[in-house]
Design a protein around this motif. Structure first.
Motif, mmCIF file in Angstrom:
data_model
loop_
_atom_site.group_PDB
_atom_site.id
_atom_site.type_symbol
_atom_site.label_atom_id
_atom_site.label_comp_id
_atom_site.label_asym_id
_atom_site.label_seq_id
_atom_site.Cartn_x
_atom_site.Cartn_y
_atom_site.Cartn_z
ATOM 1 N N LEU A 188 0.905 -1.268 -0.204
ATOM 2 C CA LEU A 188 -0.117 0.244 0.178
ATOM 3 C C LEU A 188 0.960 1.425 -0.036
ATOM 4 C CD1 LEU A 188 -2.921 0.665 0.038
ATOM 5 C CD2 LEU A 188 -2.961 0.567 2.360
ATOM 6 N N ALA A 189 2.131 0.963 0.669
ATOM 7 C CA ALA A 189 2.958 2.260 0.619
ATOM 8 C C ALA A 189 4.362 1.724 0.926
ATOM 9 C CB ALA A 189 2.756 3.371 1.900
ATOM 10 N N LEU A 190 5.383 2.375 0.351
ATOM 11 C CA LEU A 190 6.856 2.022 0.695
ATOM 12 C C LEU A 190 7.027 0.599 0.095
ATOM 13 C CD1 LEU A 190 7.544 3.625 4.055
ATOM 14 C CD2 LEU A 190 8.487 4.168 1.951
ATOM 15 N N THR A 191 6.553 0.319 -1.149
ATOM 16 C CA THR A 191 6.937 -1.011 -1.962
ATOM 17 C C THR A 191 8.361 -0.710 -1.874
ATOM 18 O OG1 THR A 191 4.992 -0.959 -3.034
ATOM 19 C CG2 THR A 191 6.828 -2.028 -4.200
ATOM 20 N N TYR A 231 -3.007 3.995 10.550
ATOM 21 C CA TYR A 231 -2.924 2.750 10.202
ATOM 22 C C TYR A 231 -1.667 2.758 9.209
ATOM 23 C CZ TYR A 231 -7.778 2.027 11.185
ATOM 24 O OH TYR A 231 -8.667 1.935 12.135
ATOM 25 N N PHE A 232 -0.523 2.095 9.631
ATOM 26 C CA PHE A 232 0.768 2.014 8.856
ATOM 27 C C PHE A 232 1.474 3.241 8.676
ATOM 28 C CE2 PHE A 232 3.307 1.156 4.966
ATOM 29 C CZ PHE A 232 4.386 0.712 5.659
ATOM 30 N N ILE A 233 0.844 4.077 7.919
ATOM 31 C CA ILE A 233 1.429 5.539 7.562
ATOM 32 C C ILE A 233 0.446 6.576 8.013
ATOM 33 C CG2 ILE A 233 3.279 4.872 5.885
ATOM 34 C CD1 ILE A 233 1.026 5.944 3.725
ATOM 35 N N LYS A 234 1.160 7.654 8.021
ATOM 36 C CA LYS A 234 0.258 8.579 8.974
ATOM 37 C C LYS A 234 -1.036 9.243 8.026
ATOM 38 C CE LYS A 234 3.082 12.717 7.673
ATOM 39 N NZ LYS A 234 4.039 13.757 8.066
#
Ligand code: TEU
Ligand code: CA
Length: 533
Positions: free
Chosen positions: A214-217, A283-286
């Motif tokens: 979802l982010a930071l692949t 959730y995971f990123i801000k």
């Protein structure tokens, strides 16, 4: 020896601390003029966010010369004077070491564009695929992809942060040698150590694509890998020549990863900034916000207190919104501000305070994107617009999470520009400076500032607050309570994180309360904090 186990460390974001020449930008002479404030608070060291030469795409986290001072902030003589003036007050200086990337204005990068130069392999260069495909599918920290095409070299370079922050390639041993020289340069000037920016992502094991996230692949190719540990051990050898201190900023660390980075037997870092307690409301990123639930926060703090013998303790920095509206209460501004200071100064570990925290500064009061400066906020706004997220929703997300929330100028007094500058401030001064400012709080024994000073003094007097063990007693929906113990000495801390009174069955002589009372009867008032003996 381990002075950092006794000290309170204070973070200065130089651009926003104190302007001395009316150009609207905080500077080093400004910091020098405010050293007495820090001495009064009783800080043992200053962590200075970057003051090096930089084109300021990310306010100094994009360095173009590690051995020069940004002229906006002053000269090398000013810097040397700062080190000396601070030392005179028993205050050490800790520099920000940003070595995951440099600015693309750095001469290493400029020379790196030429494949035949000795700098050719200082960065991660790669070919794109056919049809304009990027070298891999990784995504960056600032909401964009992380490859930029350089027309001169006809290749892409990796940037996990902004476009003008190119990642250094530690597969080339020359890069680490450069960093060692930079360390020596500053240690020779008398700085006490370094806060190491995103230090657990230095080593990229390969540039292969990853499973999409979802982010930071791509995170799995660089998060806390053995290559990074090896780099840290090599840097430690240099630091040891000077008995220097390091705290790593370590994104996405688990307690196990943290132990591997700063366990005393590891000889890598002295401590780390972990993020989990700052992620309780997301959730995971801000950008994916969720409601702040105190119990989740307490459990997280307890876990970290238990799993590491010693670590950095912080509630604010220049990347995070202010702590009172986030973990405390706007309505109980003063009470919750004091309560959060008790938390910050009575957990086990080295407390880091961020400028303005000691007077209860709040998030910005901007109403428009145009008033923001933060490169991250601007990038994310662009991405959200691309996905047709409506303007109101975009603003609601960005205004709550923008790093500029913590970057507005320090509120020294209640005048229009808060005593920060006589000119036009680079970032807007919060209008609440009329109500929240140091000058007013200095004359008020009941202010947040007075409370911080008193608590810092208590921490100096009581060994148990610095060296004592930590035992959790209660982590409920409202109340967080714990005990610090050292030999015979025992203190109980009980904190009510709510707008309602709460039962807290603890006995003992009252050492401190942020409410006027002589003894503790077992009921905490809204946002009351008590320390019992
Ligand atoms: O921060 C690293 C980092 O992970 C943050 O950028 C974080 O992802 C972000 O703030 C969350 O919103 C450090 C510095 O503290 C930050 O100011 C720099 O922008 C960044 O590194 C790049 O150097
Ligand atoms: Ca200035």
């Amino acid at each position: 020896m381990e002075w950092w186990k006794d000290a309170i460390i204070y973070q200065i974001y130089p651009r926003s601390f104190q302007d001395s020449n009316g150009d609207g930008i905080g500077d080093i002479p400004g910091i020098i003029s405010r050293l007495d404030h820090l001495q009064e608070l009783g800080v043992g060291a200053i962590w200075l966010s970057p003051v090096y030469k930089s084109p300021n795409a990310d306010n100094g986290y994009d360095i173009s010369d590690y051995r020069e001072i940004n002229p906006e902030y002053g000269t090398m003589e000013d810097m040397e004077r700062l080190i000396a003036e601070a030392a005179r007050r028993g205050i050490r200086i800790i520099m920000d070491l940003v070595i995951n990337h440099t600015s693309t204005d750095h001469y290493w990068f400029r020379r790196s564009r030429d494949r035949t130069s000795e700098y050719a392999d200082y960065y991660y260069w790669a070919h794109g695929g056919p049809d304009g495909a990027l070298p891999n599918n990784w995504t960056g920290f600032f909401g964009e992809d992380c490859w930029e095409f350089d027309p001169e070299r006809c290749e892409y370079y990796l940037h996990l942060f902004a476009k003008s922050q190119a990642d250094l390639n530690y597969h080339n041993p020359a890069v680490l040698e450069e960093v060692k020289d930079i360390l020596r340069f500053w240690l020779d000037k008398g700085v006490a150590g370094f806060r190491c920016d995103v230090i657990n992502i230095l080593w990229k094991d390969s540039l292969d694509s990853s499973k999409k996230r979802l982010a930071l692949t791509g995170l799995d190719h660089y998060l806390s890998l053995e290559g990074t540990h090896e780099i840290l051990r090599q840097l430690r050898a240099v630091l040891d020549e000077y008995n220097a201190f390091t705290v790593g900023e370590t994104v996405f660390v688990t307690p196990q990863m943290a132990r591997d980075l700063c366990g005393p037997d590891r000889r890598e870092l002295d401590m780390v900034f972990s993020f989990q307690h700052m992620e309780c409301d997301q959730y995971f990123i801000k950008w994916f916000k969720r409601k702040f639930r105190p119990k989740v926060f307490f459990d997280c703090l307890i876990q970290w207190q238990k799993e590491l013998d010693w670590n950095a303790v912080y509630l604010e920095n220049h990347d995070q919104p202010r702590s009172i509206p986030r973990f405390g209460s706007r309505k109980y501004w003063k009470e919750s501000g004091k309560l959060l200071s008790v938390l910050a100064l009575t957990l086990r570990g080295t407390p880091f305070l961020y400028q303005g925290q000691e007077i209860g500064m709040m998030d910005f009061d901007f109403t428009r994107m145009r008033q923001l400066n933060d490169v991250e906020s601007k990038n994310v706004e662009r991405v959200l617009r691309r996905f047709h997220v409506p303007r109101r929703l975009r603003w609601s997300l960005i205004s709550r999470t923008s790093r500029d929330n913590a970057r507005t100028p320090f509120q020294w007094d209640g005048s229009a520009k808060a005593g920060f500058t006589t000119g036009r401030p680079w970032l807007g001064v919060n209008h609440n400076c009329r109500e929240i400012n140091l000058a007013d709080q200095e004359g008020d024994a009941d202010s947040i500032w007075s409370w911080y000073k008193d608590l810092a003094a208590l921490r100096r007097e009581r060994d148990v607050l610095r060296r004592g063990d930590f035992t959790p007693l209660e982590a409920g929906r409202q109340v967080f309570a714990y005990r610090r113990a050292l030999g015979e000495e025992q203190l109980t801390v009980a904190l009510n994180f709510s707008n309602r009174p709460a039962r807290a069955d603890y006995r003992g002589k009252l050492v401190r309360s942020n409410y006027p009372r002589r003894s503790f009867d077992g009921t905490l008032q809204p946002w009351e904090a008590v320390i019992l003996e």
